[in-house]
Write an enzyme that holds these catalytic residues in place. Structure first.
Site, PDB file in Angstrom:
ATOM      1  N   CYS A  13       0.837  -1.200   0.000  1.00  0.00           N
ATOM      2  CA  CYS A  13       0.000   0.000   0.000  1.00  0.00           C
ATOM      3  C   CYS A  13       0.873   1.252   0.000  1.00  0.00           C
ATOM      4  O   CYS A  13       2.093   1.179   0.127  1.00  0.00           O
ATOM      5  CB  CYS A  13      -0.935   0.010   1.211  1.00  0.00           C
ATOM      6  N   CYS A  16       3.132   1.737   2.978  1.00  0.00           N
ATOM      7  CA  CYS A  16       4.434   1.057   2.854  1.00  0.00           C
ATOM      8  C   CYS A  16       5.395   1.923   2.026  1.00  0.00           C
ATOM      9  O   CYS A  16       6.578   2.045   2.342  1.00  0.00           O
ATOM     10  CB  CYS A  16       4.260  -0.303   2.191  1.00  0.00           C
ATOM     11  N   CYS A  75      33.433 -28.915  -5.768  1.00  0.00           N
ATOM     12  CA  CYS A  75      33.809 -29.037  -4.359  1.00  0.00           C
ATOM     13  C   CYS A  75      33.499 -27.728  -3.626  1.00  0.00           C
ATOM     14  O   CYS A  75      33.045 -26.741  -4.213  1.00  0.00           O
ATOM     15  CB  CYS A  75      35.298 -29.368  -4.231  1.00  0.00           C
ATOM     16  N   CYS A  78      35.158 -24.511  -4.959  1.00  0.00           N
ATOM     17  CA  CYS A  78      34.485 -23.874  -6.090  1.00  0.00           C
ATOM     18  C   CYS A  78      33.360 -22.966  -5.596  1.00  0.00           C
ATOM     19  O   CYS A  78      33.188 -21.837  -6.071  1.00  0.00           O
ATOM     20  CB  CYS A  78      33.915 -24.936  -7.035  1.00  0.00           C
ATOM     21  N   CYS A 240      49.438 -52.529   1.415  1.00  0.00           N
ATOM     22  CA  CYS A 240      48.618 -52.503   2.625  1.00  0.00           C
ATOM     23  C   CYS A 240      47.339 -51.731   2.379  1.00  0.00           C
ATOM     24  O   CYS A 240      47.105 -51.205   1.287  1.00  0.00           O
ATOM     25  CB  CYS A 240      49.391 -51.890   3.788  1.00  0.00           C
ATOM     26  N   CYS A 243      47.521 -48.239   0.966  1.00  0.00           N
ATOM     27  CA  CYS A 243      47.688 -48.188  -0.493  1.00  0.00           C
ATOM     28  C   CYS A 243      46.324 -48.264  -1.186  1.00  0.00           C
ATOM     29  O   CYS A 243      46.087 -47.572  -2.183  1.00  0.00           O
ATOM     30  CB  CYS A 243      48.563 -49.340  -0.974  1.00  0.00           C
ATOM     31  N   ASP A 654       7.791 -67.363  -0.275  1.00  0.00           N
ATOM     32  CA  ASP A 654       6.637 -67.353  -1.172  1.00  0.00           C
ATOM     33  C   ASP A 654       6.290 -68.813  -1.470  1.00  0.00           C
ATOM     34  O   ASP A 654       7.156 -69.688  -1.455  1.00  0.00           O
ATOM     35  CB  ASP A 654       7.005 -66.608  -2.457  1.00  0.00           C
ATOM     36  N   ASP A 853      10.043 -65.681  -6.421  1.00  0.00           N
ATOM     37  CA  ASP A 853      10.440 -65.788  -7.827  1.00  0.00           C
ATOM     38  C   ASP A 853       9.498 -65.050  -8.772  1.00  0.00           C
ATOM     39  O   ASP A 853       9.744 -65.019  -9.967  1.00  0.00           O
ATOM     40  CB  ASP A 853      10.513 -67.260  -8.257  1.00  0.00           C
ATOM     41  N   ASP A 857       6.629 -60.585  -6.136  1.00  0.00           N
ATOM     42  CA  ASP A 857       7.548 -60.706  -5.002  1.00  0.00           C
ATOM     43  C   ASP A 857       8.605 -59.597  -4.989  1.00  0.00           C
ATOM     44  O   ASP A 857       9.294 -59.415  -3.991  1.00  0.00           O
ATOM     45  CB  ASP A 857       8.277 -62.065  -5.042  1.00  0.00           C
TER      46      ASP A 857
END
Length: 975
Positions: A13, A16, A75, A78, A240, A243, A654, A853, A857
């Site tokens: 209005c 405002c 990341c 960025c 290991c 690595c 089943d 099957d 299911d």
């Protein structure tokens, strides 16, 4: 002064407007030219952000708002780069930036904003279009995982979840497939794009369609593991778990890589996605390791055997050289020889020994130092780092004592050249024995590969010629002679025989094959001769795809392995810190000569703590366990499924096609009007022509056996969980259960006695109505499998709660359950109700395995902790399950659970041994027992213990190759 016009929001209005005018009047050099509820035009030299803040403080908004989808931000750095650029601009008032989107409010134009983002090296995706993406998922083990991924999608925004369970997700989103896969990977899971996903052109950059990996079975044409767009690399230089982490990290940074699994036990990497493989290899080399492409299983096998053989020979030779030098020196010290520098002669003698030891280090031990230097350049520490530091410190200390003995107290002039040589020798010997034992872990897979014959007999124009397998093409006619292996997948066109399929299915009985039956590559013809037409060749055969599925499962990681990887990533640096602290404590607080105690304690800590056993603990068990499962006819999607299966306490079965043969037959027909039984059967079969239900097939086959002619059906409709309807001979016909009859107000109470009699025989009664009048009941029986009773009893003996779940009537289901000794029965369940029953059991705290099957299911299989599909089942059921049984026997379910428990137990044994070894070894090496014993652990003993720990883990894992299920089928059993 600059003149600018900006839009206003929330200004309702003229009151405002007055507030804004008054507030801006307080700003220097600011003049409002025009203002209304929609926009403001002003001329000022005040900072634009100051104007924005003034208007915002009144509760209003000013400026242009843009929500721009972004690409190229990979990341947090960025995001920070873009945010920093925005913060430096006075015409940008506020902003929120993610890797996918920028939400910006300011006084600049959209093009100016786009140009700014482009200048930073990123892109704005123009006019984002919402599209549907479908992914296969792995790594989700329970409802909490699904909830976690749901939260991840909600946080990202612009994603509408259409479907999401443990195995699949379907999304409506503006994000690209690679962005969604990155989100899923960030959440700790893996995703593979469905090849049928349609993606707008704007989002197709760097994305390639991935063909679906298909493994066939007797009735189904698709067993689909995660993806076919997977490339395997053979690795070298890994020692290991640290690595493994380094290699995985290096590969993941290559563009196009969706996921990677590195297997320390086999020195291989499975890379999923569409990266440039040369870039992947270069990334591995840049990380300090070696990599080469494995083109196919035969090439991989040959190269891996060559590598293992060469590794064993090299390590064994080096160990002999090192021990050949170290053992005499150690014997000299043990049997009274002086290892002190107390004269010029001893200086010269030990100086000569030191030079020989140095030669040993730069030849036999060079790999430890080269690898540790590579690790140092990449800011990481590995097992080689610990060995290099320990042996190098011992040699340097000893050489310093030789060259400058006066620098040390008399009691500290001790040399440790024998420790350096013995440590190198023992650890290298351990590597040699480990390589020998490791080569045994994939014996099951090697046997599968050996099944593939190298030649085939091709029949052309009546002439039979033996050709290399590479010459065989689809549609060729091949001859299969007695005792020969089937070369490719195909269908029999002439002859009959019995074929041993045990290596593929685990089924001990030979299977009869005749015209129209399928034969599989690798199976063995026992007797008779066949002509068959080639259908699938090379990597498309069932055998080849099973091998690839097993290979993928062997490289997957259960939760226990991820725990070990997490610990290993911080383990080596922690050990180095412990060694430094140990050295300082002994130097400042230890008895004289403190420098000697310091060296021995620190070196021993470094040597004994090598995490070789920790890195091998789970992959060795997984590799052997998955391979043994393949021998038993059990295909496993990933190792996570094995860990879940080991903790199952409830089995939901089943009925149709699982407990029963899956080959129903019509056993009774009751007519209630003037139609004969044959006429009733003809009418029913005509209606069922439009259905694919197993019961429909039984009715149609029964009609065909009687030679009945079927009438056309129109307006056919199937109602899930109820039955079917349609128009036959201008009459409305319905066939189904009590629910369908009740829905259409059809009276059935008068035939209740007939219904009960059929159900009491274990058959399934179905009602037939014509023009809304009941005209008959047909009883259809699906006989129990001969081994269902013993399999159910076996599962119950394992402490499992067995539940039968079926859409059949309760009376029929109860008869079957009574025969099998099953107490928990859930019947009359609609297709979507099966998943609800699984969820209800889970809410009761049960850990559920679902066995089925059928298409109906699939939701239950996906929802259960473990889904187990019978190998003769439908594509959808098999795709939804974590386990697929290649033989149609419930004993396969028990075998899978027993093997899973054995594999998990083996993993825990290995991890426990590795953890206990390091937990006890490090304190002992640091000298906690010194006050009680007055002696420190020798670095030589530490080296031997470290090598022994790795050998123990490998040997323990290989025990799984000897696993035998508690039930062994007999040749006399009915198939």
């Amino acid at each position: 002064m600059n003149t600018i016009t900006l839009p206003l929001a929330n200004v309702h209005c003229m009151n405002c407007v007055g507030k804004i005018r008054s507030a801006l009047a307080q700003l220097p050099d600011c003049q409002i030219i025009d203002i209304n509820t929609k926009q403001i035009t002003l001329s000022c030299n005040s900072p634009l952000k100051a104007i924005y803040q003034e208007i915002k403080s009144l509760g209003y908004q000013v400026g242009f708002n843009y929500q721009l989808p972004l690409s190229g931000l990979s990341c947090g750095r960025c995001v920070a780069k873009v945010e920093n650029a925005f913060s430096q601009r006075d015409d940008i008032f506020s902003y929120t930036v993610t890797k996918q989107q920028a939400d910006v409010t300011g006084a600049l134009s959209e093009q100016t904003l786009i140009d700014l983002i482009s200048s930073l090296g990123y892109q704005v995706v123009s006019e984002p279009t919402a599209h549907t993406l479908t992914f296969s998922l792995s790594g989700l083990s329970c409802g909490r995982c699904v909830a976690k991924l749901t939260d991840k999608f909600n946080e990202a925004g612009n994603i509408e979840i259409i479907e999401l369970d443990k195995n699949h997700t379907k999304l409506l989103t503006t994000h690209s497939a690679s962005d969604v896969i990155a989100m899923i990977n960030d959440a700790g899971y893996h995703a593979f794009k469905d090849p049928n996903t349609v993606v707008p052109n704007a989002l197709k950059e760097n994305e390639e369609t991935e063909p679906t990996l298909t493994v066939e079975n007797s009735q189904s044409e698709a067993i689909k593991p995660t993806t076919n767009n997977v490339q395997q690399l053979l690795l070298s230089g890994m020692t290991c778990a640290s690595c493994v982490a380094s290699v995985e990290k290096a590969i993941k940074q290559v563009a196009g890589v969706e996921s990677v699994n590195v297997n320390l036990a086999e020195r291989t990497a499975l890379v999923a996605g569409s990266p440039n493989i040369e870039q992947v290899i270069q990334a591995v080399k840049d990380a300090g390791y070696g990599a080469e492409v494995s083109e196919d299983e035969q090439t991989r096998r040959q190269r891996q055997q060559e590598q293992n053989t060469q590794t064993f020979k090299t390590h064994l030779r080096n160990a002999c050289i090192a021990l050949g030098l170290g053992v005499p020196m150690m014997a000299w010290g043990i049997f009274g020889g002086s290892m002190m520098i107390d004269s010029t002669i001893s200086q010269l003698a030990w100086g000569f020994v030191g030079l020989i030891t140095l030669l040993l280090l730069v030849t036999v031990g060079k790999d430890f130092y080269i690898n540790s230097w590579k690790a140092f350049k990449h800011h990481r520490a590995t097992m080689d780092t610990l060995v290099a530091l320990g042996t190098g410190a011992a040699w340097l200390f000893s050489m310093l004592v030789v060259l400058k003995p006066d620098m040390f107290p008399t009691a500290a002039r001790h040399v440790y050249f024998e420790a350096t040589a013995m440590i190198i020798g023992l650890i290298t010997l351990g590597h040699a024995l480990e390589a020998r034992a490791r080569s045994q872990t994939s014996k099951a897979l090697e046997r599968l590969i050996d099944l593939q014959p190298q030649t085939a007999i091709v029949v052309e124009n009546g002439i039979e010629t033996e050709r290399p397998l590479s010459d065989v093409k689809s549609e060729m006619i091949l001859r299969l002679r007695p005792g020969a292996k089937v070369a490719v997948d195909g269908v029999v066109i002439e002859g009959n025989t019995y074929i041993d399929e045990s290596m593929l299915t685990g089924e001990p009985l030979a299977v009869h094959k005749q015209t129209g039956d399928k034969v599989r590559a690798g199976t063995i013809n026992q007797q008779g001769s066949l002509l068959f037409k080639a259908e699938h060749i090379g990597s498309d055969t069932m055998l080849a795809r099973i091998i690839q599925l097993v290979r993928q499962a062997q490289s997957s990681k259960p939760a226990l392995a991820r725990l070990a990887d997490t610990i290993s990533s911080i383990f080596v640096p922690s050990v180095m810190i412990i060694a430094i602290v140990t050295a300082m404590v002994w130097y400042y607080f230890g008895p004289a000569p403190s420098s000697v105690y310091m060296l021995v304690a620190a070196t021993t800590v470094l040597i004994i703590a090598c995490p070789c056993a920790l890195g091998l603990a789970t992959p060795m068990s997984v590799t052997v366990g998955v391979g043994r499962a393949a021998e038993l006819g059990i295909l496993i999607r990933d190792a996570e499924a094995m860990q879940q299966a080991a903790n199952i306490d409830t089995i939901v079965l089943d009925k149709t096609g699982t407990l029963t043969e899956g080959k129903p037959q019509v056993v009774s027909i009751h007519s209630y009007n003037n139609l004969s039984e044959d006429q009733l059967l003809q009418l029913t079969a005509s209606l069922e022509q439009g259905s694919e239900h197993p019961l429909a097939n039984a009715i149609i086959q029964s009609a065909k056996q009687k030679g009945l002619t079927l009438s056309p059906v129109s307006d056919f409709a199937a109602t899930a969980g109820m039955g079917v309807s349609g128009i036959v001979n201008a009459q409305s016909v319905m066939l189904g259960n009590e629910k369908l009859m009740a829905k259409h107000n059809i009276e059935i109470s008068q035939v209740q006695d007939d219904f009960d009699r059929i159900a009491a025989q274990g058959a399934t009664p179905v009602y037939l109505a014509q023009n809304n009048q009941l005209i008959g009941i047909i009883g259809i029986s699906d006989p129990l499998r001969s081994d269902s009773l013993s399999a159910v009893k076996r599962m119950q003996d394992m402490g499992l709660t067995v539940v039968m779940l079926t859409g059949d009537s309760y009376k029929t289901a109860q008869v079957i359950a009574n025969k099998l000794g099953i107490n928990d029965v859930v019947a009359d369940v609609l297709p979507d109700g099966k998943a609800a029953q699984i969820k209800q059991l889970q809410q009761q705290g049960k850990r559920v395995a679902m066995v089925g099957d059928g298409i109906n299911d699939a939701p239950a299989l996906a929802l259960a902790e473990v889904g187990i599909a019978m190998g003769s089942g439908t594509d959808v059921a098999i795709e939804s399950a974590q386990f697929t049984l290649m033989r149609h026997s419930l004993h396969g379910v028990a075998d899978a659970l027993e093997l899973s428990k054995a594999t998990l137990r083996n993993m825990k044994e290995n991890l426990f041994g590795a953890f206990i070894y390091n937990s006890l070894g490090i304190p002992v090496a640091a000298g906690v027992l010194y006050p009680l014993t007055g002696a420190l652990l020798s670095p030589v003993i530490a080296g031997a213990a470290m090598a022994l720990s790795s050998i123990t883990v490998v040997t323990n894992a290989n025990r799984l190759r000897l696993f035998k299920p508690s039930y062994q089928p007999q040749a006399t059993e009915e198939k």
